[in-house]
Write a protein that holds these residues in place. Sequence first.
Motif, PDB file in Angstrom:
ATOM      1  N   ARG A 178       0.803  -1.221   0.000  1.00 22.32           N
ATOM      2  CA  ARG A 178       0.000   0.000   0.000  1.00 22.32           C
ATOM      3  C   ARG A 178       0.836   1.270   0.000  1.00 22.32           C
ATOM      4  O   ARG A 178       0.313   2.349  -0.283  1.00 22.32           O
ATOM      5  CB  ARG A 178      -0.903  -0.002   1.229  1.00 22.32           C
ATOM      6  N   PRO A 227      -5.691   4.394  -1.715  1.00 26.19           N
ATOM      7  CA  PRO A 227      -6.759   3.404  -1.802  1.00 26.19           C
ATOM      8  C   PRO A 227      -7.695   3.737  -2.972  1.00 26.19           C
ATOM      9  O   PRO A 227      -7.707   4.869  -3.460  1.00 26.19           O
ATOM     10  CB  PRO A 227      -7.478   3.521  -0.458  1.00 26.19           C
ATOM     11  N   SER A 278     -13.559   2.669  -1.029  1.00 24.70           N
ATOM     12  CA  SER A 278     -13.201   2.904   0.368  1.00 24.70           C
ATOM     13  C   SER A 278     -14.385   3.638   1.005  1.00 24.70           C
ATOM     14  O   SER A 278     -14.657   4.796   0.679  1.00 24.70           O
ATOM     15  CB  SER A 278     -11.917   3.721   0.454  1.00 24.70           C
ATOM     16  N   ARG A 338     -11.420  -0.256   3.280  1.00 27.77           N
ATOM     17  CA  ARG A 338     -10.601   0.273   2.189  1.00 27.77           C
ATOM     18  C   ARG A 338     -10.183  -0.867   1.275  1.00 27.77           C
ATOM     19  O   ARG A 338     -10.042  -2.009   1.713  1.00 27.77           O
ATOM     20  CB  ARG A 338      -9.347   0.970   2.724  1.00 27.77           C
ATOM     21  N   PHE A 339      -9.974  -0.524   0.026  1.00 26.15           N
ATOM     22  CA  PHE A 339      -9.435  -1.442  -0.977  1.00 26.15           C
ATOM     23  C   PHE A 339      -8.243  -0.761  -1.625  1.00 26.15           C
ATOM     24  O   PHE A 339      -8.244   0.451  -1.830  1.00 26.15           O
ATOM     25  CB  PHE A 339     -10.465  -1.729  -2.078  1.00 26.15           C
ATOM     26  N   TRP A 340      -7.255  -1.568  -1.980  1.00 24.16           N
ATOM     27  CA  TRP A 340      -6.044  -1.062  -2.619  1.00 24.16           C
ATOM     28  C   TRP A 340      -5.810  -1.844  -3.899  1.00 24.16           C
ATOM     29  O   TRP A 340      -5.975  -3.068  -3.919  1.00 24.16           O
ATOM     30  CB  TRP A 340      -4.852  -1.242  -1.686  1.00 24.16           C
TER      31      TRP A 340
END
Length: 164
Positions: A36, A41, A46, A61-63
């Motif tokens: 990350r 993100p 997110s 959250r997403f990355w």
Amino acid sequence: MITLAAERAEDWWEVEALFDLCFAPGREALSSYRLREGVPPVPDLSLVARDADGILAGAIRFWPVRVGGRAALLLGPVAVHPTHQGEGLGALLIRDSLALAVDLGWRRAMLVGDAPYYGRFGFDRLEGVTMPPPTNPDRVLGRALAPGAWDGVRGDVTPWTDQP
């Protein structure tokens, strides 16, 4: 009543405080955080959950990452404030954000977590996918967001770049 909304820039530190509360400040030493670093993100995925008084109750959250050179989403962290745990808020955040990911055209999602918990959201162990050490391979889970999206996808999980 809980409302979900996209995380805004002004939510950042409040969300970080929630993650610290739920996971401890040492969470950033985990291998997933190396993926990350220097990468924002995914803004549309997110999400923050707020109660009727506007108090933060949960966040996800997403990355973006690459797996064997292919685009994927790395889910996490997801956290629910202790005063709202047991209400199904974590499940709501996961389900709604994954549905958004499908709508946005993402094909695959992954995470590092407990198979018995995340299995109910369609996540299974990913064979041949390697997270940076020291990640337990049994905890590397994935879910196809499009039919067959994980078929033949193998290799190291690497940080997102603009290059495929």
